[in-house]
Write an enzyme that holds these catalytic residues in place. Sequence first.
Site, PDB file in Angstrom:
ATOM      1  N   SER A  32       0.813  -1.213   0.000  1.00 53.36           N
ATOM      2  CA  SER A  32       0.000   0.000   0.000  1.00 53.36           C
ATOM      3  C   SER A  32       0.846   1.263   0.000  1.00 53.36           C
ATOM      4  O   SER A  32       0.311   2.366  -0.053  1.00 53.36           O
ATOM      5  CB  SER A  32      -0.929   0.001   1.225  1.00 53.36           C
ATOM      6  OG  SER A  32      -0.185  -0.175   2.409  1.00 53.36           O
ATOM      7  N   HIS A  86      -3.304  -3.546  -5.420  1.00 55.86           N
ATOM      8  CA  HIS A  86      -3.587  -3.127  -4.054  1.00 55.86           C
ATOM      9  C   HIS A  86      -5.071  -3.218  -3.734  1.00 55.86           C
ATOM     10  O   HIS A  86      -5.881  -2.428  -4.215  1.00 55.86           O
ATOM     11  CB  HIS A  86      -3.084  -1.696  -3.841  1.00 55.86           C
ATOM     12  CG  HIS A  86      -3.296  -1.188  -2.462  1.00 55.86           C
ATOM     13  ND1 HIS A  86      -3.599   0.121  -2.183  1.00 55.86           N
ATOM     14  CD2 HIS A  86      -3.283  -1.831  -1.254  1.00 55.86           C
ATOM     15  CE1 HIS A  86      -3.751   0.273  -0.875  1.00 55.86           C
ATOM     16  NE2 HIS A  86      -3.567  -0.899  -0.293  1.00 55.86           N
ATOM     17  N   GLU A 115      -6.329  -0.898  -6.729  1.00 52.08           N
ATOM     18  CA  GLU A 115      -5.392  -0.058  -7.484  1.00 52.08           C
ATOM     19  C   GLU A 115      -4.422  -0.975  -8.231  1.00 52.08           C
ATOM     20  O   GLU A 115      -3.827  -1.868  -7.632  1.00 52.08           O
ATOM     21  CB  GLU A 115      -4.595   0.839  -6.538  1.00 52.08           C
ATOM     22  CG  GLU A 115      -5.407   1.951  -5.899  1.00 52.08           C
ATOM     23  CD  GLU A 115      -4.578   2.788  -4.938  1.00 52.08           C
ATOM     24  OE1 GLU A 115      -4.660   4.011  -5.000  1.00 52.08           O
ATOM     25  OE2 GLU A 115      -3.851   2.191  -4.103  1.00 52.08           O
ATOM     26  N   ASN A 136      -3.883   5.871  -0.534  1.00 54.64           N
ATOM     27  CA  ASN A 136      -3.156   6.065   0.723  1.00 54.64           C
ATOM     28  C   ASN A 136      -2.507   7.432   0.810  1.00 54.64           C
ATOM     29  O   ASN A 136      -2.322   7.971   1.905  1.00 54.64           O
ATOM     30  CB  ASN A 136      -2.109   4.966   0.920  1.00 54.64           C
ATOM     31  CG  ASN A 136      -2.648   3.853   1.795  1.00 54.64           C
ATOM     32  OD1 ASN A 136      -3.108   4.086   2.905  1.00 54.64           O
ATOM     33  ND2 ASN A 136      -2.626   2.639   1.276  1.00 54.64           N
TER      34      ASN A 136
END
Length: 285
Positions: free
Chosen positions: A121, A142, A154, A192
Amino acid sequence: MKLENIQSIAVIGAGTMGAGIAQVAAMSGYSTFLFDINEQALLKSKEIISKNLEKGIEKGKVSEQQKEECLSKITFVSDLLKLKADVIIEAVIEKLQVKIDLFSKLEEINSESTIFATNTSSIPITQIGAGLRFPNRLVGMHFFNPAHIMKLVEVISGVATDQNVAVTIKQLAEKLGKKAVMAKDSPGFIVNRVARHFYVESLKIAEEGVADFEAIDKLVESSGFKMGPFRLMDLIGVDTNFSVTTSMFESFHYDPKFRPSRIQQQKVDAGHHGKKTGKGFYEYK
């Protein structure tokens, strides 16, 4: 490797995230391997998947037959040499060298067409790929916690990632019932990086004594968020969240706006990792 050629998926790391990814793969009909060196972790992951499926049955989203078929497609393994698949998804600790060492071993025992995906991440895909023989076959995939429920995935290309590999993984994510978004390689990628300050600023407010954890959560939730930052960190894992923040702090050359919190550091040091340990910012029975 094209989507239609993918028959098997291996997931490395039998924690909450790894178990969720394995469940999604098996529910989509793939022969699935879930690996962990810890036998107890494998047993616990089987319980996690079974409970997830039971909840699905209670909500009318999963049938008893689907549950049985899903569990029958998952093979729990602790021998890395048996980990051979068309797509291998890593979901282990957020440490660069650990991931490089893992993929390096897997390159030796898998075919030249195997795609390697990392669920990292925060660590740039290019950094991981730099330590591999075949960085062109490495891509970021992800998932978000809980992986069996959250729709977003992702798909991140490193500098050396073959574009066909990225496209195949995007198609695979969509076949798993996910909403796939292509992203370029950058610390924290999209989500993130955006979300980091949701946690960091909340922790700063707590550090300064402006309000306690529960008050901050209630305020955020009353603003429309389904879950406040501290409840969410407990769900994700306080240790995992702290690791991601630390990684991004380092990746952005110690920019103060990404500074990890002392409060969070104390929680990690005390072993208060959230719901999975029974105590984090809140206590759980």
